[in-house]
Design a protein around this motif. Structure first.
Motif, short mmCIF file in Angstrom:
data_model
loop_
_atom_site.label_atom_id
_atom_site.label_comp_id
_atom_site.label_asym_id
_atom_site.label_seq_id
_atom_site.Cartn_x
_atom_site.Cartn_y
_atom_site.Cartn_z
N UNK A 112 9.49 -9.62 -31.74
CA UNK A 112 8.59 -10.29 -30.79
C UNK A 112 7.50 -9.33 -30.33
N UNK A 113 7.86 -8.08 -30.10
CA UNK A 113 6.88 -7.09 -29.66
C UNK A 113 5.82 -6.87 -30.73
N UNK A 114 6.24 -6.79 -31.98
CA UNK A 114 5.29 -6.61 -33.08
C UNK A 114 4.40 -7.83 -33.24
N UNK A 115 4.99 -9.00 -33.11
CA UNK A 115 4.22 -10.24 -33.26
C UNK A 115 3.20 -10.42 -32.14
N UNK A 216 -2.46 9.37 -34.62
CA UNK A 216 -1.43 8.53 -35.25
C UNK A 216 -0.32 9.39 -35.83
N UNK A 217 -0.70 10.45 -36.52
CA UNK A 217 0.29 11.35 -37.12
C UNK A 217 1.01 12.17 -36.06
N UNK A 218 0.28 12.62 -35.05
CA UNK A 218 0.90 13.43 -34.00
C UNK A 218 1.90 12.65 -33.19
N UNK A 307 4.16 2.57 -29.28
CA UNK A 307 3.32 3.69 -29.70
C UNK A 307 2.81 3.45 -31.12
N UNK A 308 3.69 3.03 -32.01
CA UNK A 308 3.27 2.77 -33.39
C UNK A 308 2.19 1.71 -33.44
N UNK A 309 2.39 0.61 -32.73
CA UNK A 309 1.41 -0.47 -32.71
C UNK A 309 0.08 -0.02 -32.12
N UNK A 310 0.15 0.77 -31.04
CA UNK A 310 -1.05 1.26 -30.39
C UNK A 310 -1.85 2.18 -31.31
N UNK A 311 -1.18 3.11 -31.96
CA UNK A 311 -1.89 4.05 -32.82
C UNK A 311 -2.55 3.33 -33.99
N UNK A 312 -1.87 2.34 -34.57
CA UNK A 312 -2.49 1.56 -35.64
C UNK A 312 -3.73 0.82 -35.13
N UNK A 313 -3.62 0.28 -33.93
CA UNK A 313 -4.74 -0.47 -33.35
C UNK A 313 -5.94 0.43 -33.11
N UNK A 314 -5.70 1.63 -32.55
CA UNK A 314 -6.82 2.53 -32.26
C UNK A 314 -7.52 2.99 -33.53
#
Length: 346
Positions: A112-115, A216-218, A307-314
């Motif tokens: 749900x969080x990913x969606x 993203x990597x950090x 965090x993963x979703x945020x870094x991909x978005x940025x």
């Protein structure tokens, strides 16, 4: 790999110290670290943190391997991490709280969080609109992680209990080629880069990728290198798997539309099928099992997802904004578009 070019006073001090073997004056650097308001987007601090982390991976040809555990380097890394984590927690507090309040079990809440993520779709752009040159640029961004794919999360294996540990080993076995070196995902990505006329040597493009790529990597290294953040590390892994299959299908379609690289299409095609399975392993057999054993990990699991979703978005926002302006998303275009042969001859 050689040390990267510095991007400011903190990364300059760190790279000079590592290259010359001289002591690092951390006391002089701490006020500079504290003065930065937006650590996530700061070129200097993100490069310094990436450099400190890289000592725990492949290292640098021009740095004594013993510097990995230099107390002053670790002290600087700790200061950078504290600022970085503080900002990441602030930026993700809303999505984490919403996920914890959601219905269902841990796995249900992760899906749900990913969606619920509504950032721009870089994969859709690559599928339908990107030029071959723009697609190559995105591969340059991805190469900073993909050429060591799976390595950060492998650090988490000894930090998990029974069932979750076994499931993570199972997933990582696939990532490393299931016993076939040529099917190791990092190696498959490297073969695709070669076919695209890009330099597949590890770290070749660190100097041209922006802070968003380094961050993203950090973020991944931050979560995976600390035992206290093991819940966030497996949540981060789950987010990668849950959000991989459909975007990878679009990558494949974009590559074939451009007739760019069968080898790179094979790499992403591999993830379409594999990650449809891995998302279940990551959410249910790893994350849910870890939380069942340690209920206190639940919040950090969702923090890792966020965090993963945020870094991909940025990163997607950065790349698409640059492309929309008719500009390169890299700090320097020329090195990124050289062929491997041209780079070797330069």
């Amino acid at each position: 790999m050689q040390l990267p070019l510095h991007r400011g006073p903190v990364s300059r001090a760190l790279t000079d110290s590592l290259r010359d073997g001289t002591p690092l004056d951390v006391a002089a650097l701490l006020p500079l670290v504290e003065a930065v308001e937006d650590v996530v987007r700061d070129e200097d601090l993100q490069l310094a943190l990436w450099t400190a982390y890289e000592l725990h991976y492949g290292g640098f040809d021009d740095v004594d391997a013993g510097r990995e555990w230099d107390p002053e380097v670790l002290r600087l890394r700790g200061a950078l991490e504290a600022r970085f984590e503080e900002q990441l927690r602030a930026l993700t507090a809303g999505p984490v709280a919403a996920a914890l309040d959601g219905p269902g079990d841990v796995a249900d809440r992760i899906f749900a969080q990913a969606n619920a993520a509504d950032g721009p779709s870089l994969s859709r752009f690559l599928q339908r609109e990107a030029t071959a040159e723009q697609f190559r640029e995105v591969l340059v961004h991805r190469s900073v992680y993909q050429l060591k794919e799976a390595d950060p999360h492998t650090f988490v294996i000894p930090r998990l209990p029974g069932a979750a540990k076994v499931a993570l080993v199972e997933l990582q076995f696939d990532e490393y080629g299931a016993g076939r070196p040529e099917r190791q995902h990092a190696q498959m990505f490297a073969a695709g880069m070669d076919e695209c006329g890009l330099d597949s040597s590890y770290g070749a493009y660190v100097d041209v990728v922006p802070a968003a790529t380094l961050a993203l990597n950090n973020a991944m290294s931050l979560l995976c290198l600390h035992r206290r953040l093991r819940g966030a590390a497996v949540g981060h892994l789950a987010a990668i798997e849950v959000t991989s299959s459909l975007p990878c299908r679009k990558y494949v379609q974009g590559l074939r539309r451009l007739d760019l690289s069968p080898a790179m299409a094979e790499y992403f095609d591999e993830h379409v099928e594999a990650d449809a399975v891995h998302e279940q392993v990551a959410t249910r057999d790893i994350c849910a099992a870890a939380v069942e054993h340690e209920p206190a990990l639940a919040e950090d699991v969702h923090f890792g997802v966020a965090v993963s979703l945020l870094m991909d978005e940025l990163l997607a926002e950065h790349v698409l904004a640059c492309f929309g302006d008719g500009a390169s998303s890299l700090r320097s275009v020329e090195p990124a578009v050289r062929t491997s042969a041209a780079r070797s001859a330069a």
